[in-house]
Motif scaffolding. Structure first.
Motif, PDB file in Angstrom:
ATOM      1  N   LYS A 129      50.830  23.606  42.876  1.00 45.31           N
ATOM      2  CA  LYS A 129      50.424  23.952  41.509  1.00 45.31           C
ATOM      3  C   LYS A 129      49.300  24.977  41.499  1.00 45.31           C
ATOM      4  N   ASP A 130      48.459  24.976  42.548  1.00 41.25           N
ATOM      5  CA  ASP A 130      47.381  25.957  42.638  1.00 41.25           C
ATOM      6  C   ASP A 130      47.942  27.353  42.887  1.00 41.25           C
ATOM      7  N   LEU A 131      48.884  27.440  43.801  1.00 39.91           N
ATOM      8  CA  LEU A 131      49.519  28.728  44.110  1.00 39.91           C
ATOM      9  C   LEU A 131      50.300  29.240  42.903  1.00 39.91           C
ATOM     10  N   ARG A 132      50.885  28.307  42.144  1.00 38.68           N
ATOM     11  CA  ARG A 132      51.624  28.674  40.930  1.00 38.68           C
ATOM     12  C   ARG A 132      50.659  29.243  39.880  1.00 38.68           C
ATOM     13  N   ASP A 133      49.486  28.631  39.759  1.00 32.86           N
ATOM     14  CA  ASP A 133      48.490  29.111  38.798  1.00 32.86           C
ATOM     15  C   ASP A 133      47.972  30.504  39.173  1.00 32.86           C
ATOM     16  N   ILE A 134      47.808  30.745  40.466  1.00 32.07           N
ATOM     17  CA  ILE A 134      47.373  32.074  40.928  1.00 32.07           C
ATOM     18  C   ILE A 134      48.395  33.127  40.522  1.00 32.07           C
ATOM     19  N   GLN A 135      49.674  32.781  40.653  1.00 33.45           N
ATOM     20  CA  GLN A 135      50.744  33.703  40.260  1.00 33.45           C
ATOM     21  C   GLN A 135      50.753  33.938  38.751  1.00 33.45           C
ATOM     22  N   ILE A 136      50.428  32.904  37.982  1.00 27.97           N
ATOM     23  CA  ILE A 136      50.346  33.040  36.514  1.00 27.97           C
ATOM     24  C   ILE A 136      49.256  34.055  36.152  1.00 27.97           C
ATOM     25  N   ILE A 137      48.102  33.942  36.813  1.00 28.93           N
ATOM     26  CA  ILE A 137      46.989  34.866  36.562  1.00 28.93           C
ATOM     27  C   ILE A 137      47.380  36.286  36.963  1.00 28.93           C
ATOM     28  N   LYS A 138      48.017  36.403  38.135  1.00 25.86           N
ATOM     29  CA  LYS A 138      48.444  37.717  38.631  1.00 25.86           C
ATOM     30  C   LYS A 138      49.430  38.377  37.660  1.00 25.86           C
ATOM     31  N   LYS A 139      50.396  37.585  37.186  1.00 26.48           N
ATOM     32  CA  LYS A 139      51.397  38.095  36.239  1.00 26.48           C
ATOM     33  C   LYS A 139      50.740  38.508  34.930  1.00 26.48           C
ATOM     34  N   PHE A 140      49.734  37.730  34.507  1.00 27.45           N
ATOM     35  CA  PHE A 140      48.997  38.038  33.280  1.00 27.45           C
ATOM     36  C   PHE A 140      48.292  39.389  33.399  1.00 27.45           C
ATOM     37  N   GLU A 142      49.019  41.871  35.470  1.00 27.32           N
ATOM     38  CA  GLU A 142      50.022  42.938  35.561  1.00 27.32           C
ATOM     39  C   GLU A 142      50.642  43.247  34.200  1.00 27.32           C
ATOM     40  N   GLY A 143      50.632  42.256  33.317  1.00 24.31           N
ATOM     41  CA  GLY A 143      51.218  42.440  31.987  1.00 24.31           C
ATOM     42  C   GLY A 143      50.299  43.097  30.970  1.00 24.31           C
ATOM     43  N   LEU A 144      49.008  43.200  31.297  1.00 28.90           N
ATOM     44  CA  LEU A 144      48.074  43.867  30.386  1.00 28.90           C
ATOM     45  C   LEU A 144      48.411  45.354  30.314  1.00 28.90           C
ATOM     46  N   VAL A 158      42.508  52.827  28.421  1.00 27.91           N
ATOM     47  CA  VAL A 158      42.089  51.640  27.678  1.00 27.91           C
ATOM     48  C   VAL A 158      43.051  50.492  27.969  1.00 27.91           C
ATOM     49  N   VAL A 159      42.500  49.350  28.414  1.00 32.33           N
ATOM     50  CA  VAL A 159      43.323  48.169  28.705  1.00 32.33           C
ATOM     51  C   VAL A 159      43.211  47.192  27.550  1.00 32.33           C
ATOM     52  N   LYS A 160      44.367  46.715  27.082  1.00 31.55           N
ATOM     53  CA  LYS A 160      44.358  45.780  25.953  1.00 31.55           C
ATOM     54  C   LYS A 160      45.073  44.480  26.297  1.00 31.55           C
ATOM     55  N   ASP A 161      44.485  43.383  25.846  1.00 30.07           N
ATOM     56  CA  ASP A 161      45.133  42.069  25.880  1.00 30.07           C
ATOM     57  C   ASP A 161      45.534  41.802  24.442  1.00 30.07           C
ATOM     58  N   GLU A 162      46.821  42.088  24.158  1.00 30.92           N
ATOM     59  CA  GLU A 162      47.316  42.114  22.786  1.00 30.92           C
ATOM     60  C   GLU A 162      46.515  43.163  22.006  1.00 30.92           C
ATOM     61  N   GLY A 194      40.318  45.641  37.657  1.00 29.51           N
ATOM     62  CA  GLY A 194      39.620  46.846  38.127  1.00 29.51           C
ATOM     63  C   GLY A 194      40.484  47.647  39.084  1.00 29.51           C
ATOM     64  N   LYS A 195      41.229  46.947  39.942  1.00 27.45           N
ATOM     65  CA  LYS A 195      42.126  47.615  40.894  1.00 27.45           C
ATOM     66  C   LYS A 195      43.217  48.377  40.160  1.00 27.45           C
ATOM     67  N   ARG A 196      43.775  47.734  39.132  1.00 26.49           N
ATOM     68  CA  ARG A 196      44.833  48.393  38.337  1.00 26.49           C
ATOM     69  C   ARG A 196      44.310  49.660  37.679  1.00 26.49           C
ATOM     70  N   LEU A 197      43.121  49.553  37.091  1.00 22.13           N
ATOM     71  CA  LEU A 197      42.522  50.701  36.416  1.00 22.13           C
ATOM     72  C   LEU A 197      42.229  51.844  37.382  1.00 22.13           C
ATOM     73  N   LEU A 198      41.647  51.490  38.526  1.00 27.25           N
ATOM     74  CA  LEU A 198      41.280  52.520  39.495  1.00 27.25           C
ATOM     75  C   LEU A 198      42.514  53.202  40.080  1.00 27.25           C
ATOM     76  N   ARG A 199      43.554  52.441  40.373  1.00 30.69           N
ATOM     77  CA  ARG A 199      44.793  53.037  40.888  1.00 30.69           C
ATOM     78  C   ARG A 199      45.386  54.030  39.891  1.00 30.69           C
TER      79      ARG A 199
END
Length: 260
Positions: A129-140, A142-144, A158-162, A194-199
């Motif tokens: 369940k911990d590894l699953r939660d990490i993937q949920i955060i990662k997917k979140f 990537e979806g921003l 500009v990064v937006k959450d909704e 930050g990694k997404r933005l910098l890339r």
């Protein structure tokens, strides 16, 4: 969006119910699924509340009678008290509680363990369940969505959450040299944004703006940002005096550059 709103509402309802425990502010943090629930990332069965070991001893005394009547309520080798949908437990040994409290995110007046610290803890536990939660955060993350805005001086990302702006990157261009500034809202730090933005900035600096050198100015005290940029190939080249536009004062800063 409706599902996220529903999860957030349910989490808020549990937060309201938490007040009946009369836990003193500054002595507890919301942990586990509650950190995800308050952001609407996943549904939760219960609300995990962590405290320091010294305060947990007081809770054991406070709920002594309750635990006598409900012996199964004492779980996790005596480190957790279960009361309804609430679990009051000792802070994990690998989490620095005082540091976590200082870096906690605040929602509706209650402190929550930061996503960065939650990921750290879940990597330590390594349960399914911990590894699953990490993937949920990662997917979140990537979806921003990142929205580019061009200006005469360069590019804004500009990064937006909704509808909410959670991160900004400004890439200012002058001839073949660019200057980079990244700002991320506190509760969205340490999760890979930050990694997404910098890339994205590096890609646009090279292809769109045709830059050959990218530079960034950082505080000498900001070791986290220095390490972050070093991982992307930036090198420290000098300590310089830079004038603040807001305050009009000069301060010493680290100049880091990357050749594109």
């Amino acid at each position: 969006m409706k599902k996220r709103e529903k999860i957030i509402r349910e989490t808020r309802e549990l937060i309201k119910q938490l007040k009946k425990f009369n836990l003193p502010k500054g002595r507890f943090l919301i942990y586990g699924s509650g950190v995800l629930g308050i952001r609407g990332l996943r549904e939760m069965n219960d609300l995990d509340v962590i405290v320091e070991a010294s305060f947990y001893k007081k809770l054991l005394k406070k709920y002594r009678e309750y635990l006598k009547e409900n012996p199964k309520a004492l779980a996790n080798n005596g480190r957790t008290i279960k009361i309804g949908r609430f679990e009051l437990g000792v802070s994990p040994p690998y989490l620095n509680f005082k540091k976590a409290k200082k870096e906690a995110d605040v929602f509706f007046g209650i402190k929550f363990v930061s996503l960065r610290d939650l990921i750290f803890c879940k990597k330590k536990m390594k349960r399914k369940k911990d590894l699953r939660d990490i993937q949920i955060i990662k997917k979140f993350v990537e979806g921003l969505k990142i929205f580019p805005k061009k200006s005469k001086k360069g590019v804004f990302l500009v990064v937006k959450d909704e509808k909410k702006t959670v991160g900004i990157c400004f890439l200012r261009a002058e001839n073949e040299v660019g200057e980079l500034k990244i700002s991320i809202k506190k509760e969205y730090r340490g999760i890979g944004l930050g990694k997404r933005l910098l890339r994205e900035a590096l890609k646009r600096a090279k292809k769109e703006l045709k830059l050959k050198i990218l530079r960034v100015f950082l505080s000498p005290k900001d070791k986290i940002s220095q390490d972050f940029f070093q991982k992307f190939g930036f090198k420290k080249v000098a300590k310089v005096s830079k004038k603040s536009k807001k305050e009009g004062k000069f301060s010493r800063e680290i100049l880091m550059i990357k050749k594109l």
